[in-house]
Scaffold this motif. Structure first.
Motif, PDB file in Angstrom:
ATOM      1  N   PRO A  25       0.795  -1.226   0.000  1.00 51.87           N
ATOM      2  CA  PRO A  25       0.000   0.000   0.000  1.00 51.87           C
ATOM      3  C   PRO A  25       0.828   1.277   0.000  1.00 51.87           C
ATOM      4  O   PRO A  25       0.281   2.362  -0.154  1.00 51.87           O
ATOM      5  CB  PRO A  25      -0.821  -0.115   1.276  1.00 51.87           C
ATOM      6  CG  PRO A  25       0.001  -0.962   2.179  1.00 51.87           C
ATOM      7  CD  PRO A  25       0.716  -1.930   1.274  1.00 51.87           C
ATOM      8  N   HIS A  26       2.156   1.142   0.167  1.00 56.88           N
ATOM      9  CA  HIS A  26       2.998   2.330   0.290  1.00 56.88           C
ATOM     10  C   HIS A  26       4.080   2.421  -0.770  1.00 56.88           C
ATOM     11  O   HIS A  26       4.931   3.304  -0.692  1.00 56.88           O
ATOM     12  CB  HIS A  26       3.652   2.360   1.669  1.00 56.88           C
ATOM     13  CG  HIS A  26       2.662   2.297   2.785  1.00 56.88           C
ATOM     14  ND1 HIS A  26       1.847   3.355   3.122  1.00 56.88           N
ATOM     15  CD2 HIS A  26       2.327   1.285   3.621  1.00 56.88           C
ATOM     16  CE1 HIS A  26       1.070   3.001   4.124  1.00 56.88           C
ATOM     17  NE2 HIS A  26       1.330   1.760   4.447  1.00 56.88           N
ATOM     18  N   ALA A  27       4.066   1.514  -1.749  1.00 51.57           N
ATOM     19  CA  ALA A  27       5.158   1.518  -2.728  1.00 51.57           C
ATOM     20  C   ALA A  27       4.694   0.966  -4.065  1.00 51.57           C
ATOM     21  O   ALA A  27       3.873   0.064  -4.124  1.00 51.57           O
ATOM     22  CB  ALA A  27       6.323   0.680  -2.212  1.00 51.57           C
ATOM     23  N   LEU A  28       5.254   1.540  -5.097  1.00 51.56           N
ATOM     24  CA  LEU A  28       5.069   1.046  -6.459  1.00 51.56           C
ATOM     25  C   LEU A  28       6.449   1.131  -7.111  1.00 51.56           C
ATOM     26  O   LEU A  28       6.781   2.136  -7.741  1.00 51.56           O
ATOM     27  CB  LEU A  28       4.033   1.894  -7.210  1.00 51.56           C
ATOM     28  CG  LEU A  28       3.580   1.373  -8.561  1.00 51.56           C
ATOM     29  CD1 LEU A  28       2.817   0.052  -8.420  1.00 51.56           C
ATOM     30  CD2 LEU A  28       2.702   2.400  -9.241  1.00 51.56           C
ATOM     31  N   SER A  51      -2.479   5.137  -7.258  1.00 54.34           N
ATOM     32  CA  SER A  51      -3.218   5.240  -6.005  1.00 54.34           C
ATOM     33  C   SER A  51      -2.261   5.334  -4.830  1.00 54.34           C
ATOM     34  O   SER A  51      -1.144   4.828  -4.871  1.00 54.34           O
ATOM     35  CB  SER A  51      -4.142   4.033  -5.841  1.00 54.34           C
ATOM     36  OG  SER A  51      -3.392   2.822  -5.855  1.00 54.34           O
ATOM     37  N   HIS A  52      -2.731   6.002  -3.795  1.00 55.32           N
ATOM     38  CA  HIS A  52      -2.127   5.977  -2.465  1.00 55.32           C
ATOM     39  C   HIS A  52      -3.236   5.435  -1.563  1.00 55.32           C
ATOM     40  O   HIS A  52      -3.966   6.218  -0.950  1.00 55.32           O
ATOM     41  CB  HIS A  52      -1.706   7.364  -2.003  1.00 55.32           C
ATOM     42  CG  HIS A  52      -0.451   7.873  -2.618  1.00 55.32           C
ATOM     43  ND1 HIS A  52       0.016   9.143  -2.367  1.00 55.32           N
ATOM     44  CD2 HIS A  52       0.459   7.298  -3.442  1.00 55.32           C
ATOM     45  CE1 HIS A  52       1.158   9.333  -3.022  1.00 55.32           C
ATOM     46  NE2 HIS A  52       1.433   8.231  -3.692  1.00 55.32           N
ATOM     47  N   PRO A  53      -3.409   4.104  -1.520  1.00 56.03           N
ATOM     48  CA  PRO A  53      -4.581   3.539  -0.853  1.00 56.03           C
ATOM     49  C   PRO A  53      -4.671   3.823   0.642  1.00 56.03           C
ATOM     50  O   PRO A  53      -5.742   3.726   1.212  1.00 56.03           O
ATOM     51  CB  PRO A  53      -4.465   2.041  -1.122  1.00 56.03           C
ATOM     52  CG  PRO A  53      -3.064   1.811  -1.527  1.00 56.03           C
ATOM     53  CD  PRO A  53      -2.562   3.083  -2.122  1.00 56.03           C
ATOM     54  N   VAL A  82      -2.969  11.470  -8.294  1.00 57.46           N
ATOM     55  CA  VAL A  82      -2.977  10.502  -7.201  1.00 57.46           C
ATOM     56  C   VAL A  82      -4.414  10.368  -6.719  1.00 57.46           C
ATOM     57  O   VAL A  82      -5.099  11.374  -6.492  1.00 57.46           O
ATOM     58  CB  VAL A  82      -2.079  10.966  -6.032  1.00 57.46           C
ATOM     59  CG1 VAL A  82      -2.278  10.082  -4.808  1.00 57.46           C
ATOM     60  CG2 VAL A  82      -0.623  10.984  -6.438  1.00 57.46           C
ATOM     61  N   VAL A  83      -4.842   9.123  -6.559  1.00 62.05           N
ATOM     62  CA  VAL A  83      -6.160   8.824  -6.006  1.00 62.05           C
ATOM     63  C   VAL A  83      -5.927   8.260  -4.602  1.00 62.05           C
ATOM     64  O   VAL A  83      -5.177   7.292  -4.437  1.00 62.05           O
ATOM     65  CB  VAL A  83      -6.918   7.810  -6.885  1.00 62.05           C
ATOM     66  CG1 VAL A  83      -8.244   7.428  -6.249  1.00 62.05           C
ATOM     67  CG2 VAL A  83      -7.131   8.374  -8.277  1.00 62.05           C
ATOM     68  N   ALA A  84      -6.541   8.876  -3.606  1.00 65.23           N
ATOM     69  CA  ALA A  84      -6.364   8.492  -2.205  1.00 65.23           C
ATOM     70  C   ALA A  84      -7.740   8.333  -1.554  1.00 65.23           C
ATOM     71  O   ALA A  84      -8.756   8.699  -2.148  1.00 65.23           O
ATOM     72  CB  ALA A  84      -5.534   9.559  -1.483  1.00 65.23           C
ATOM     73  N   PRO A  85      -7.789   7.795  -0.329  1.00 66.75           N
ATOM     74  CA  PRO A  85      -9.095   7.599   0.314  1.00 66.75           C
ATOM     75  C   PRO A  85      -9.927   8.861   0.429  1.00 66.75           C
ATOM     76  O   PRO A  85     -11.150   8.816   0.312  1.00 66.75           O
ATOM     77  CB  PRO A  85      -8.728   7.074   1.711  1.00 66.75           C
ATOM     78  CG  PRO A  85      -7.405   6.443   1.535  1.00 66.75           C
ATOM     79  CD  PRO A  85      -6.696   7.278   0.487  1.00 66.75           C
ATOM     80  N   ASP A  86      -9.280  10.011   0.625  1.00 66.16           N
ATOM     81  CA  ASP A  86     -10.045  11.234   0.843  1.00 66.16           C
ATOM     82  C   ASP A  86     -10.131  12.129  -0.379  1.00 66.16           C
ATOM     83  O   ASP A  86     -10.459  13.302  -0.265  1.00 66.16           O
ATOM     84  CB  ASP A  86      -9.495  12.008   2.039  1.00 66.16           C
ATOM     85  CG  ASP A  86      -8.014  12.299   1.924  1.00 66.16           C
ATOM     86  OD1 ASP A  86      -7.342  11.710   1.057  1.00 66.16           O
ATOM     87  OD2 ASP A  86      -7.508  13.121   2.713  1.00 66.16           O
ATOM     88  N   ARG A 110      -9.827   2.658  -7.707  1.00 67.26           N
ATOM     89  CA  ARG A 110     -10.076   2.514  -6.270  1.00 67.26           C
ATOM     90  C   ARG A 110     -10.352   1.055  -5.911  1.00 67.26           C
ATOM     91  O   ARG A 110      -9.821   0.534  -4.930  1.00 67.26           O
ATOM     92  CB  ARG A 110     -11.267   3.377  -5.840  1.00 67.26           C
ATOM     93  CG  ARG A 110     -10.978   4.851  -5.829  1.00 67.26           C
ATOM     94  CD  ARG A 110     -12.223   5.648  -5.432  1.00 67.26           C
ATOM     95  NE  ARG A 110     -11.963   7.064  -5.418  1.00 67.26           N
ATOM     96  CZ  ARG A 110     -11.311   7.703  -4.448  1.00 67.26           C
ATOM     97  NH1 ARG A 110     -10.872   7.035  -3.414  1.00 67.26           N
ATOM     98  NH2 ARG A 110     -11.102   8.998  -4.529  1.00 67.26           N
ATOM     99  N   ILE A 111     -11.166   0.396  -6.710  1.00 65.63           N
ATOM    100  CA  ILE A 111     -11.499  -1.010  -6.444  1.00 65.63           C
ATOM    101  C   ILE A 111     -10.253  -1.882  -6.545  1.00 65.63           C
ATOM    102  O   ILE A 111      -9.987  -2.713  -5.672  1.00 65.63           O
ATOM    103  CB  ILE A 111     -12.606  -1.484  -7.405  1.00 65.63           C
ATOM    104  CG1 ILE A 111     -13.911  -0.754  -7.086  1.00 65.63           C
ATOM    105  CG2 ILE A 111     -12.786  -2.999  -7.333  1.00 65.63           C
ATOM    106  CD1 ILE A 111     -14.971  -0.876  -8.158  1.00 65.63           C
ATOM    107  N   ALA A 112      -9.471  -1.713  -7.599  1.00 65.08           N
ATOM    108  CA  ALA A 112      -8.251  -2.504  -7.792  1.00 65.08           C
ATOM    109  C   ALA A 112      -7.244  -2.270  -6.673  1.00 65.08           C
ATOM    110  O   ALA A 112      -6.458  -3.154  -6.347  1.00 65.08           O
ATOM    111  CB  ALA A 112      -7.623  -2.179  -9.146  1.00 65.08           C
ATOM    112  N   SER A 113      -7.278  -1.087  -6.059  1.00 65.85           N
ATOM    113  CA  SER A 113      -6.363  -0.739  -4.973  1.00 65.85           C
ATOM    114  C   SER A 113      -6.854  -1.231  -3.621  1.00 65.85           C
ATOM    115  O   SER A 113      -6.126  -1.129  -2.635  1.00 65.85           O
ATOM    116  CB  SER A 113      -6.181   0.781  -4.901  1.00 65.85           C
ATOM    117  OG  SER A 113      -5.634   1.274  -6.094  1.00 65.85           O
TER     118      SER A 113
END
Length: 127
Positions: A25-28, A51-53, A82-86, A110-113
Protein backbone atom coordinates in the motif's frame (compact mmCIF):
# COMPACT_ATOMS: atom_id res chain seq x y z
CA UNK A 1 -9.23 -6.81 1.88
CA UNK A 2 -5.61 -5.71 1.58
CA UNK A 3 -4.63 -2.54 -0.21
CA UNK A 4 -2.02 -2.02 -2.91
CA UNK A 5 -0.73 0.72 -5.16
CA UNK A 6 -1.99 0.65 -8.73
CA UNK A 7 -0.66 2.66 -11.69
CA UNK A 8 -2.58 3.48 -14.86
CA UNK A 9 -1.44 5.11 -18.08
CA UNK A 10 -4.26 7.23 -19.52
CA UNK A 11 -4.73 8.31 -23.13
CA UNK A 12 -7.06 10.73 -24.87
CA UNK A 13 -10.70 10.59 -23.81
CA UNK A 14 -9.79 9.01 -20.43
CA UNK A 15 -8.92 5.72 -22.14
CA UNK A 16 -6.93 3.36 -19.93
CA UNK A 17 -3.96 2.35 -22.08
CA UNK A 18 -2.05 0.17 -19.59
CA UNK A 19 -1.89 -0.65 -15.90
CA UNK A 20 0.01 -2.50 -13.24
CA UNK A 21 0.09 -2.89 -9.48
CA UNK A 22 2.28 -3.95 -6.59
CA UNK A 23 1.12 -5.70 -3.43
CA UNK A 24 2.19 -2.93 -1.09
CA UNK A 25 0.00 0.00 0.00
CA UNK A 26 3.00 2.33 0.29
CA UNK A 27 5.16 1.52 -2.73
CA UNK A 28 5.07 1.05 -6.46
CA UNK A 29 8.65 0.17 -7.38
CA UNK A 30 10.05 1.00 -10.78
CA UNK A 31 9.35 -1.66 -13.35
CA UNK A 32 10.91 -2.24 -16.72
CA UNK A 33 7.50 -3.23 -18.12
CA UNK A 34 5.99 0.09 -17.01
CA UNK A 35 8.83 2.15 -18.50
CA UNK A 36 8.57 0.17 -21.76
CA UNK A 37 4.80 0.78 -21.84
CA UNK A 38 5.33 4.49 -21.25
CA UNK A 39 7.84 4.66 -24.09
CA UNK A 40 5.68 2.57 -26.44
CA UNK A 41 2.62 4.75 -25.67
CA UNK A 42 4.52 8.07 -25.53
CA UNK A 43 2.70 9.62 -28.48
CA UNK A 44 -0.76 9.05 -27.00
CA UNK A 45 0.01 9.20 -23.27
CA UNK A 46 -1.87 12.05 -21.57
CA UNK A 47 -1.77 11.18 -17.87
CA UNK A 48 0.00 8.93 -15.41
CA UNK A 49 -2.03 8.17 -12.31
CA UNK A 50 -1.58 5.96 -9.30
CA UNK A 51 -3.22 5.24 -6.00
CA UNK A 52 -2.13 5.98 -2.47
CA UNK A 53 -4.58 3.54 -0.85
CA UNK A 54 -3.60 4.55 2.67
CA UNK A 55 -2.79 8.18 1.84
CA UNK A 56 -1.52 10.75 1.59
CA UNK A 57 -3.55 12.83 -0.81
CA UNK A 58 -0.49 14.23 -2.53
CA UNK A 59 2.73 13.36 -4.31
CA UNK A 60 5.62 11.70 -2.47
CA UNK A 61 9.28 12.64 -2.91
CA UNK A 62 9.66 9.53 -5.09
CA UNK A 63 6.66 10.63 -7.17
CA UNK A 64 8.32 14.02 -7.70
CA UNK A 65 11.53 12.51 -9.10
CA UNK A 66 9.59 10.07 -11.28
CA UNK A 67 7.43 12.86 -12.72
CA UNK A 68 10.50 14.96 -13.50
CA UNK A 69 12.21 12.00 -15.20
CA UNK A 70 9.13 11.19 -17.30
CA UNK A 71 8.71 14.74 -18.54
CA UNK A 72 12.42 15.04 -19.31
CA UNK A 73 12.39 11.73 -21.21
CA UNK A 74 9.27 12.58 -23.20
CA UNK A 75 10.19 16.22 -23.75
CA UNK A 76 6.68 17.44 -23.02
CA UNK A 77 4.38 17.99 -20.05
CA UNK A 78 2.07 15.27 -18.79
CA UNK A 79 -0.74 15.34 -16.29
CA UNK A 80 -0.08 13.34 -13.12
CA UNK A 81 -2.60 12.35 -10.48
CA UNK A 82 -2.98 10.50 -7.20
CA UNK A 83 -6.16 8.82 -6.01
CA UNK A 84 -6.36 8.49 -2.20
CA UNK A 85 -9.09 7.60 0.31
CA UNK A 86 -10.05 11.23 0.84
CA UNK A 87 -10.04 12.37 -2.77
CA UNK A 88 -7.93 12.91 -5.86
CA UNK A 89 -5.31 15.49 -6.78
CA UNK A 90 -3.78 16.25 -10.17
CA UNK A 91 -0.56 18.05 -11.08
CA UNK A 92 -1.29 20.35 -13.99
CA UNK A 93 1.30 22.84 -15.24
CA UNK A 94 3.26 22.47 -12.00
CA UNK A 95 0.28 23.11 -9.72
CA UNK A 96 -1.54 20.59 -7.54
CA UNK A 97 -5.29 20.85 -8.09
CA UNK A 98 -8.01 18.96 -6.18
CA UNK A 99 -10.15 16.94 -8.59
CA UNK A 100 -13.81 17.49 -7.79
CA UNK A 101 -15.27 15.30 -10.54
CA UNK A 102 -13.28 12.11 -10.83
CA UNK A 103 -12.80 10.59 -14.29
CA UNK A 104 -14.49 7.28 -15.17
CA UNK A 105 -11.33 5.24 -14.53
CA UNK A 106 -10.99 6.45 -10.91
CA UNK A 107 -13.66 4.13 -9.44
CA UNK A 108 -12.11 0.97 -10.98
CA UNK A 109 -8.68 2.20 -9.80
CA UNK A 110 -10.08 2.51 -6.27
CA UNK A 111 -11.50 -1.01 -6.44
CA UNK A 112 -8.25 -2.50 -7.79
CA UNK A 113 -6.36 -0.74 -4.97
CA UNK A 114 -8.69 -2.07 -2.29
CA UNK A 115 -9.33 1.57 -1.52
CA UNK A 116 -12.55 2.60 0.15
CA UNK A 117 -13.97 6.05 -0.20
CA UNK A 118 -13.05 8.11 2.84
CA UNK A 119 -15.27 11.15 2.41
CA UNK A 120 -18.88 10.82 3.57
CA UNK A 121 -21.26 10.99 0.64
CA UNK A 122 -18.57 10.39 -1.97
CA UNK A 123 -19.89 8.04 -4.57
CA UNK A 124 -18.67 6.54 -7.81
CA UNK A 125 -18.07 9.28 -10.36
CA UNK A 126 -18.24 12.14 -7.86
CA UNK A 127 -15.36 13.89 -6.26
Amino acid sequence: MSTREVCLLIGPGDEVLWGDSFDDPHALPDSRERWEAIWRLRDTLVEVTHSHPEGPLGFSAEDETTMAALQAALGRPLRFSVVAPDGMVARVDGEDIPVRHEPPWAAPLRIASGLLYGRPGLSRGAG
